[in-house]
Write a protein that holds these residues in place. Structure first.
Motif, PDB file in Angstrom:
ATOM      1  N   ASP A   1       3.212-120.952  -8.854  1.00 16.94           N
ATOM      2  CA  ASP A   1       3.916-119.682  -8.861  1.00 16.94           C
ATOM      3  C   ASP A   1       3.175-118.619  -8.056  1.00 16.94           C
ATOM      4  OD1 ASP A   1       5.836-117.773  -9.606  1.00 16.94           O
ATOM      5  OD2 ASP A   1       4.616-117.128 -11.317  1.00 16.94           O
ATOM      6  N   ALA A   2       3.952-117.652  -7.539  1.00 19.01           N
ATOM      7  CA  ALA A   2       3.420-116.430  -6.914  1.00 19.01           C
ATOM      8  C   ALA A   2       2.688-116.718  -5.603  1.00 19.01           C
ATOM      9  CB  ALA A   2       2.515-115.678  -7.889  1.00 19.01           C
ATOM     10  N   ILE A   3       3.394-117.340  -4.659  1.00 17.36           N
ATOM     11  CA  ILE A   3       2.820-117.617  -3.348  1.00 17.36           C
ATOM     12  C   ILE A   3       2.795-116.340  -2.511  1.00 17.36           C
ATOM     13  CG2 ILE A   3       3.150-118.848  -1.171  1.00 17.36           C
ATOM     14  CD1 ILE A   3       4.319-121.149  -2.743  1.00 17.36           C
TER      15      ILE A   3
ATOM     16  N   GLY B   1       0.708-115.323 -10.533  1.00 16.62           N
ATOM     17  CA  GLY B   1       0.554-116.770 -10.607  1.00 16.62           C
ATOM     18  C   GLY B   1      -0.837-117.179 -11.035  1.00 16.62           C
ATOM     19  N   ILE B   2      -1.846-116.492 -10.506  1.00 15.02           N
ATOM     20  CA  ILE B   2      -3.229-116.845 -10.822  1.00 15.02           C
ATOM     21  C   ILE B   2      -3.497-116.759 -12.318  1.00 15.02           C
ATOM     22  CG2 ILE B   2      -5.617-116.059 -10.546  1.00 15.02           C
ATOM     23  CD1 ILE B   2      -4.865-115.311  -7.644  1.00 15.02           C
TER      24      ILE B   2
ATOM     25  N   GLY C   1     -22.700-116.328  -6.392  1.00 15.61           N
ATOM     26  CA  GLY C   1     -22.429-115.219  -5.485  1.00 15.61           C
ATOM     27  C   GLY C   1     -20.971-114.913  -5.265  1.00 15.61           C
ATOM     28  N   VAL C   2     -20.069-115.612  -5.931  1.00 12.88           N
ATOM     29  CA  VAL C   2     -18.641-115.341  -5.723  1.00 12.88           C
ATOM     30  C   VAL C   2     -17.904-115.459  -7.052  1.00 12.88           C
ATOM     31  CG1 VAL C   2     -18.096-117.744  -5.148  1.00 12.88           C
ATOM     32  CG2 VAL C   2     -16.603-115.891  -4.364  1.00 12.88           C
ATOM     33  N   GLU C   3     -17.012-114.500  -7.289  1.00 13.51           N
ATOM     34  CA  GLU C   3     -16.220-114.483  -8.503  1.00 13.51           C
ATOM     35  C   GLU C   3     -14.926-115.264  -8.300  1.00 13.51           C
ATOM     36  OE1 GLU C   3     -15.566-110.355  -8.958  1.00 13.51           O
ATOM     37  OE2 GLU C   3     -17.589-109.905  -9.688  1.00 13.51           O
ATOM     38  N   ASP C   4     -14.203-115.436  -9.385  1.00 13.16           N
ATOM     39  CA  ASP C   4     -12.865-116.014  -9.288  1.00 13.16           C
ATOM     40  C   ASP C   4     -11.977-115.122  -8.416  1.00 13.16           C
ATOM     41  OD1 ASP C   4     -13.494-118.108 -11.016  1.00 13.16           O
ATOM     42  OD2 ASP C   4     -12.879-116.970 -12.788  1.00 13.16           O
ATOM     43  N   ILE C   5     -11.011-115.735  -7.732  1.00  5.28           N
ATOM     44  CA  ILE C   5     -10.020-114.975  -6.972  1.00  5.28           C
ATOM     45  C   ILE C   5      -8.991-114.421  -7.947  1.00  5.28           C
ATOM     46  CG2 ILE C   5      -8.147-115.155  -5.295  1.00  5.28           C
ATOM     47  CD1 ILE C   5      -9.785-117.234  -3.798  1.00  5.28           C
ATOM     48  N   ALA C   6      -8.789-113.096  -7.922  1.00  7.04           N
ATOM     49  CA  ALA C   6      -7.771-112.474  -8.766  1.00  7.04           C
ATOM     50  C   ALA C   6      -6.478-112.226  -7.990  1.00  7.04           C
ATOM     51  CB  ALA C   6      -8.290-111.163  -9.352  1.00  7.04           C
ATOM     52  N   ASP C   7      -6.567-112.177  -6.649  1.00  8.79           N
ATOM     53  CA  ASP C   7      -5.399-111.977  -5.795  1.00  8.79           C
ATOM     54  C   ASP C   7      -5.835-112.312  -4.377  1.00  8.79           C
ATOM     55  OD1 ASP C   7      -3.274-110.811  -4.167  1.00  8.79           O
ATOM     56  OD2 ASP C   7      -2.661-109.749  -5.966  1.00  8.79           O
ATOM     57  N   CYS C   8      -5.106-113.210  -3.725  1.00  9.15           N
ATOM     58  CA  CYS C   8      -5.462-113.614  -2.360  1.00  9.15           C
ATOM     59  C   CYS C   8      -4.880-112.595  -1.383  1.00  9.15           C
ATOM     60  CB  CYS C   8      -4.946-115.019  -2.063  1.00  9.15           C
ATOM     61  SG  CYS C   8      -5.459-115.666  -0.459  1.00  9.15           S
ATOM     62  N   TYR C   9      -5.611-111.495  -1.169  1.00  9.53           N
ATOM     63  CA  TYR C   9      -5.102-110.407  -0.342  1.00  9.53           C
ATOM     64  C   TYR C   9      -4.871-110.841   1.099  1.00  9.53           C
ATOM     65  CZ  TYR C   9      -5.033-106.022  -2.993  1.00  9.53           C
ATOM     66  OH  TYR C   9      -4.688-105.001  -3.821  1.00  9.53           O
ATOM     67  N   ALA C  10      -5.866-111.458   1.727  1.00 12.02           N
ATOM     68  CA  ALA C  10      -5.776-111.790   3.151  1.00 12.02           C
ATOM     69  C   ALA C  10      -6.283-113.203   3.377  1.00 12.02           C
ATOM     70  CB  ALA C  10      -6.575-110.792   3.990  1.00 12.02           C
TER      71      ALA C  10
END
Length: 296
Positions: free
Chosen positions: A119-121, A140-141, A169-178
């Motif tokens: 969901d939410a592509i 979707g995430i 050094g990296v968190e979970d993706i909350a929204d794939c902006y770009a």
């Protein structure tokens, strides 16, 4: 940072006038630089019946058509595949729904594979090998197991190949902006902290801290990255940066303008492929280009 002059976009591809009376369901630029428009006779409701569509392709000499039959997804993203076919996928999807969310068509426009991508592509981009890179937005995430990683790679037949995972050094993706899908690497700049992340050879290769927040697109060439449309008052700002060992360093700010020098206005689509940012504004009949290799 040193100010520079406005940067005009370059005209790239236009939908031929003969098709301007049709509804543009979506448009994109593929991994090989060809522009495509997915056209229907009229706008279709989200839950409507299967419909006929035509893809108009510009970029291989004369424009040509591919007719797609019995198209099921509504409210779509789409892209061209390496074998000459196409994928059409609904942006929203529910578990166990029928028919499946994504539909693949061969080079003759005949439907073949169907499967679900989550969901939410937000982004759906095929690479030169024909695999699919899908970035998801927050609904979707936080609400769908398939979308939960924020960024996934799929085969052209719907097999999961890779997914983003939280690491040092990296968190979970909350929204794939770009999202930028290049020839050798895939790059993502996600919410919340907007780090710049390079994915190469099926792994998270490098991560840079990034002070540029909320960009809708970016181009990468060597140690140079140019962000487009960051958050703030100016929706069409460019931020030209350099990549250090661990952080992105802004160098100049300017504005992206139309080829004639006028201001960009209205809704727009952005497709990012390596050193190129393709920009399309409403009514979505033309693509323009910023190529940072031209002045690197």
């Amino acid at each position: 940072m040193t100010p520079v002059n406005d940067i005009p976009l370059t005209p790239y591809a236009q939908l031929p006038a003969a098709y301007r009376d049709r509804h543009i369901a979506h448009s994109t630029v593929d991994a090989f630089g060809r522009a495509h428009w997915l056209l229907t006779a009229e706008a279709h409701p989200w839950d409507g019946p299967p419909y006929e569509a035509v893809v108009v392709t510009v970029g291989d000499g004369h424009p040509y058509e591919t007719h797609l039959s019995a198209v099921r997804p509504h409210g779509v993203r789409f892209d061209a595949l390496a074998d000459g076919g196409f994928i059409v996928a609904a942006t929203r999807s529910h578990r166990d729904e029928e028919p499946p969310q994504a539909q693949v068509f061969d080079a003759l426009g005949r439907p073949s594979w169907t499967f679900r991508l989550g969901d939410a592509i937000e982004h759906l981009l095929a690479d030169e090998d024909g695999t699919l890179w899908v970035g998801y937005f927050d609904e979707g995430i936080f609400g769908d197991d398939l979308s939960a990683p924020g960024l996934r790679q799929w085969s052209g037949t719907g097999d999961p190949l890779w997914e983003f995972k939280r690491g040092p050094g990296v968190e979970d993706i909350a929204d794939c902006y770009a999202l930028n899908v290049g020839a050798h690497s895939v790059w993502v700049c996600p919410y919340q902290r907007f780090p710049l992340i390079e994915v190469r050879d099926g792994r998270t290769a490098r991560i840079w801290d990034n002070p540029v927040r909320g960009a809708s697109g970016f181009a990468v060439c060597g140690d140079r990255v140019v962000f487009y449309d960051p958050s703030g008052d100016d929706r069409h700002q460019l931020v030209d940066c350099r990549l250090g060992e661990s952080a992105v360093r802004p160098v100049t700010r300017t504005r992206l303008v139309r080829p004639d020098g006028g201001a960009l206005r209205g809704r727009r689509r952005v497709v990012c492929r390596g050193p190129r940012i393709y920009v399309q504004v409403k009514p979505f009949t033309a693509w323009t280009l910023l190529d940072i290799t031209a002045d690197s």
